[in-house]
Design a protein around this motif. Structure first.
Motif, PDB file in Angstrom:
ATOM      1  N   GLN A 134       0.836  -1.206   0.000  1.00 19.44           N
ATOM      2  CA  GLN A 134       0.000   0.000   0.000  1.00 19.44           C
ATOM      3  C   GLN A 134       0.871   1.256   0.000  1.00 19.44           C
ATOM      4  O   GLN A 134       0.517   2.254  -0.631  1.00 19.44           O
ATOM      5  N   GLN A 135       2.005   1.201   0.690  1.00 20.71           N
ATOM      6  CA  GLN A 135       2.907   2.351   0.666  1.00 20.71           C
ATOM      7  C   GLN A 135       3.462   2.578  -0.739  1.00 20.71           C
ATOM      8  O   GLN A 135       3.550   3.720  -1.191  1.00 20.71           O
ATOM      9  N   ILE A 136       3.826   1.506  -1.414  1.00 19.40           N
ATOM     10  CA  ILE A 136       4.301   1.639  -2.791  1.00 19.40           C
ATOM     11  C   ILE A 136       3.186   2.188  -3.676  1.00 19.40           C
ATOM     12  O   ILE A 136       3.400   3.109  -4.464  1.00 19.40           O
ATOM     13  N   ASP A 137       1.978   1.636  -3.525  1.00 21.53           N
ATOM     14  CA  ASP A 137       0.843   2.107  -4.327  1.00 21.53           C
ATOM     15  C   ASP A 137       0.593   3.597  -4.121  1.00 21.53           C
ATOM     16  O   ASP A 137       0.313   4.333  -5.079  1.00 21.53           O
ATOM     17  N   ALA A 138       0.690   4.045  -2.887  1.00 22.46           N
ATOM     18  CA  ALA A 138       0.481   5.473  -2.600  1.00 22.46           C
ATOM     19  C   ALA A 138       1.545   6.320  -3.276  1.00 22.46           C
ATOM     20  O   ALA A 138       1.243   7.373  -3.853  1.00 22.46           O
ATOM     21  N   ARG A 139       2.798   5.879  -3.249  1.00 25.97           N
ATOM     22  CA  ARG A 139       3.879   6.634  -3.894  1.00 25.97           C
ATOM     23  C   ARG A 139       3.693   6.657  -5.409  1.00 25.97           C
ATOM     24  O   ARG A 139       4.000   7.643  -6.054  1.00 25.97           O
ATOM     25  N   ILE A 140       3.177   5.559  -5.955  1.00 27.75           N
ATOM     26  CA  ILE A 140       2.872   5.542  -7.392  1.00 27.75           C
ATOM     27  C   ILE A 140       1.785   6.577  -7.683  1.00 27.75           C
ATOM     28  O   ILE A 140       1.896   7.359  -8.633  1.00 27.75           O
ATOM     29  N   ALA A 141       0.750   6.604  -6.869  1.00 27.57           N
ATOM     30  CA  ALA A 141      -0.363   7.538  -7.069  1.00 27.57           C
ATOM     31  C   ALA A 141       0.098   8.987  -6.972  1.00 27.57           C
ATOM     32  O   ALA A 141      -0.429   9.850  -7.675  1.00 27.57           O
ATOM     33  N   TYR A 142       1.093   9.257  -6.124  1.00 27.35           N
ATOM     34  CA  TYR A 142       1.636  10.611  -5.990  1.00 27.35           C
ATOM     35  C   TYR A 142       2.742  10.892  -7.003  1.00 27.35           C
ATOM     36  O   TYR A 142       3.413  11.916  -6.922  1.00 27.35           O
ATOM     37  N   ASN A 143       2.944   9.955  -7.944  1.00 34.04           N
ATOM     38  CA  ASN A 143       3.928  10.120  -9.011  1.00 34.04           C
ATOM     39  C   ASN A 143       5.353  10.227  -8.467  1.00 34.04           C
ATOM     40  O   ASN A 143       6.188  10.947  -9.002  1.00 34.04           O
ATOM     41  N   GLU A 144       5.628   9.492  -7.402  1.00 36.20           N
ATOM     42  CA  GLU A 144       6.953   9.521  -6.783  1.00 36.20           C
ATOM     43  C   GLU A 144       7.766   8.263  -7.083  1.00 36.20           C
ATOM     44  O   GLU A 144       8.914   8.167  -6.673  1.00 36.20           O
ATOM     45  N   ILE A 145       7.199   7.326  -7.789  1.00 42.06           N
ATOM     46  CA  ILE A 145       7.902   6.119  -8.214  1.00 42.06           C
ATOM     47  C   ILE A 145       7.918   6.116  -9.738  1.00 42.06           C
ATOM     48  O   ILE A 145       6.891   6.341 -10.376  1.00 42.06           O
ATOM     49  N   ASP A 146       9.098   5.890 -10.314  1.00 37.07           N
ATOM     50  CA  ASP A 146       9.255   5.935 -11.768  1.00 37.07           C
ATOM     51  C   ASP A 146       9.250   4.564 -12.427  1.00 37.07           C
ATOM     52  O   ASP A 146       9.011   4.453 -13.630  1.00 37.07           O
ATOM     53  N   LEU A 147       9.551   3.531 -11.651  1.00 36.55           N
ATOM     54  CA  LEU A 147       9.654   2.188 -12.196  1.00 36.55           C
ATOM     55  C   LEU A 147       9.396   1.197 -11.071  1.00 36.55           C
ATOM     56  O   LEU A 147       9.877   1.389  -9.946  1.00 36.55           O
ATOM     57  N   VAL A 148       8.634   0.159 -11.364  1.00 30.76           N
ATOM     58  CA  VAL A 148       8.354  -0.887 -10.378  1.00 30.76           C
ATOM     59  C   VAL A 148       8.868  -2.213 -10.930  1.00 30.76           C
ATOM     60  O   VAL A 148       8.552  -2.587 -12.059  1.00 30.76           O
ATOM     61  N   LEU A 149       9.684  -2.888 -10.120  1.00 33.23           N
ATOM     62  CA  LEU A 149      10.096  -4.260 -10.420  1.00 33.23           C
ATOM     63  C   LEU A 149       9.461  -5.125  -9.345  1.00 33.23           C
ATOM     64  O   LEU A 149       9.857  -5.088  -8.183  1.00 33.23           O
ATOM     65  N   MET A 150       8.430  -5.844  -9.747  1.00 32.62           N
ATOM     66  CA  MET A 150       7.604  -6.608  -8.811  1.00 32.62           C
ATOM     67  C   MET A 150       7.522  -8.037  -9.324  1.00 32.62           C
ATOM     68  O   MET A 150       6.678  -8.367 -10.151  1.00 32.62           O
ATOM     69  N   PHE A 151       8.425  -8.878  -8.844  1.00 28.47           N
ATOM     70  CA  PHE A 151       8.459 -10.249  -9.321  1.00 28.47           C
ATOM     71  C   PHE A 151       7.346 -11.034  -8.651  1.00 28.47           C
ATOM     72  O   PHE A 151       7.364 -11.276  -7.455  1.00 28.47           O
ATOM     73  N   SER A 152       6.359 -11.420  -9.442  1.00 25.67           N
ATOM     74  CA  SER A 152       5.216 -12.149  -8.902  1.00 25.67           C
ATOM     75  C   SER A 152       5.332 -13.635  -9.213  1.00 25.67           C
ATOM     76  O   SER A 152       6.004 -14.038 -10.159  1.00 25.67           O
ATOM     77  N   ASP A 153       4.680 -14.416  -8.406  1.00 24.98           N
ATOM     78  CA  ASP A 153       4.691 -15.869  -8.541  1.00 24.98           C
ATOM     79  C   ASP A 153       3.361 -16.307  -9.140  1.00 24.98           C
ATOM     80  O   ASP A 153       2.334 -16.254  -8.464  1.00 24.98           O
ATOM     81  N   PRO A 154       3.351 -16.749 -10.403  1.00 25.23           N
ATOM     82  CA  PRO A 154       2.086 -17.139 -11.035  1.00 25.23           C
ATOM     83  C   PRO A 154       1.445 -18.366 -10.389  1.00 25.23           C
ATOM     84  O   PRO A 154       0.261 -18.608 -10.576  1.00 25.23           O
ATOM     85  N   ASP A 155       2.214 -19.114  -9.614  1.00 26.07           N
ATOM     86  CA  ASP A 155       1.676 -20.297  -8.940  1.00 26.07           C
ATOM     87  C   ASP A 155       1.207 -19.998  -7.514  1.00 26.07           C
ATOM     88  O   ASP A 155       0.785 -20.908  -6.799  1.00 26.07           O
ATOM     89  N   ASN A 156       1.286 -18.746  -7.109  1.00 24.26           N
ATOM     90  CA  ASN A 156       0.870 -18.366  -5.755  1.00 24.26           C
ATOM     91  C   ASN A 156      -0.623 -18.635  -5.571  1.00 24.26           C
ATOM     92  O   ASN A 156      -1.427 -18.349  -6.447  1.00 24.26           O
ATOM     93  N   ARG A 157      -0.975 -19.155  -4.428  1.00 18.24           N
ATOM     94  CA  ARG A 157      -2.372 -19.492  -4.159  1.00 18.24           C
ATOM     95  C   ARG A 157      -2.991 -18.615  -3.063  1.00 18.24           C
ATOM     96  O   ARG A 157      -4.102 -18.861  -2.636  1.00 18.24           O
ATOM     97  N   ASP A 158      -2.261 -17.601  -2.639  1.00 15.29           N
ATOM     98  CA  ASP A 158      -2.768 -16.721  -1.588  1.00 15.29           C
ATOM     99  C   ASP A 158      -3.561 -15.581  -2.229  1.00 15.29           C
ATOM    100  O   ASP A 158      -2.987 -14.692  -2.856  1.00 15.29           O
ATOM    101  N   PRO A 159      -4.889 -15.577  -2.091  1.00 15.14           N
ATOM    102  CA  PRO A 159      -5.691 -14.544  -2.764  1.00 15.14           C
ATOM    103  C   PRO A 159      -5.378 -13.131  -2.284  1.00 15.14           C
ATOM    104  O   PRO A 159      -5.454 -12.182  -3.063  1.00 15.14           O
ATOM    105  N   TRP A 160      -4.986 -12.967  -1.021  1.00 12.74           N
ATOM    106  CA  TRP A 160      -4.672 -11.633  -0.512  1.00 12.74           C
ATOM    107  C   TRP A 160      -3.425 -11.099  -1.200  1.00 12.74           C
ATOM    108  O   TRP A 160      -3.395  -9.955  -1.644  1.00 12.74           O
ATOM    109  N   GLU A 161      -2.398 -11.935  -1.328  1.00 15.05           N
ATOM    110  CA  GLU A 161      -1.171 -11.509  -2.006  1.00 15.05           C
ATOM    111  C   GLU A 161      -1.443 -11.226  -3.482  1.00 15.05           C
ATOM    112  O   GLU A 161      -0.933 -10.256  -4.030  1.00 15.05           O
ATOM    113  N   ASP A 162      -2.218 -12.087  -4.113  1.00 23.31           N
ATOM    114  CA  ASP A 162      -2.561 -11.861  -5.515  1.00 23.31           C
ATOM    115  C   ASP A 162      -3.306 -10.543  -5.694  1.00 23.31           C
ATOM    116  O   ASP A 162      -3.083  -9.820  -6.659  1.00 23.31           O
ATOM    117  N   GLN A 163      -4.188 -10.221  -4.773  1.00 20.26           N
ATOM    118  CA  GLN A 163      -4.935  -8.961  -4.839  1.00 20.26           C
ATOM    119  C   GLN A 163      -3.991  -7.767  -4.729  1.00 20.26           C
ATOM    120  O   GLN A 163      -4.176  -6.760  -5.409  1.00 20.26           O
TER     121      GLN A 163
END
Length: 141
Positions: free
Chosen positions: A61-90
């Motif tokens: 949520q902190q990263i999302d807020a910084r994105i919304a305020y245009n304070e982040i220029d690039l996001v590297l977010m390695f996600s796991d396509p096999d993840n089964r945790d719906p909260w993390e996926d959300q």
């Protein structure tokens, strides 16, 4: 450039390896990360990284807020396509939504991250400098 780093549990080691391989490029930028991921990358690379809260405690949520305020220029977010945790996926979906809404480039896997990091090195992302506010992300802490 301000770069946010995050990775789901099974992808943390891959992100560490990526950051080690591209350390010389990343060293020229301001790095921000969720707590666990940031500590792992910092320990492996020696790169200075400003830490947000852990993922479970609101780091995404902190990263999302910084994105919304245009304070982040690039996001590297390695996600796991096999993840089964719906909260993390959300959380991944929410960060992608913010990146799409605010035109922030986002790499969610090794291939897209390499394309973005090479573009960063070439100057392909310099347009972000023109639209980012002059205030520093660090001034919001």
């Amino acid at each position: 450039m301000n770069i946010a780093l995050t990775a789901q549990d099974k992808k943390k080691e891959l992100l560490v390896q990526f950051c080690t391989a591209y350390k010389s490029i990343l060293a020229k930028h301001n790095l921000y990360a969720t707590a666990t991921t940031g500590r792992l990358v910092a320990d492996a690379t020696g790169l200075p990284i400003s830490l947000f809260l852990s993922h479970k405690n609101g780091g995404h949520q902190q990263i999302d807020a910084r994105i919304a305020y245009n304070e982040i220029d690039l996001v590297l977010m390695f996600s796991d396509p096999d993840n089964r945790d719906p909260w993390e996926d959300q959380q991944v979906i929410e960060t992608l939504r913010h990146c799409d809404k605010h035109n922030v480039p986002c790499g969610t896997n090794l291939a897209s991250a390499e394309m973005l990091i090479m573009g960063l090195q070439r100057g392909d992302l310099d347009w972000r400098e023109m639209i980012r506010p002059r205030t520093s992300l660090k001034s919001h802490r």
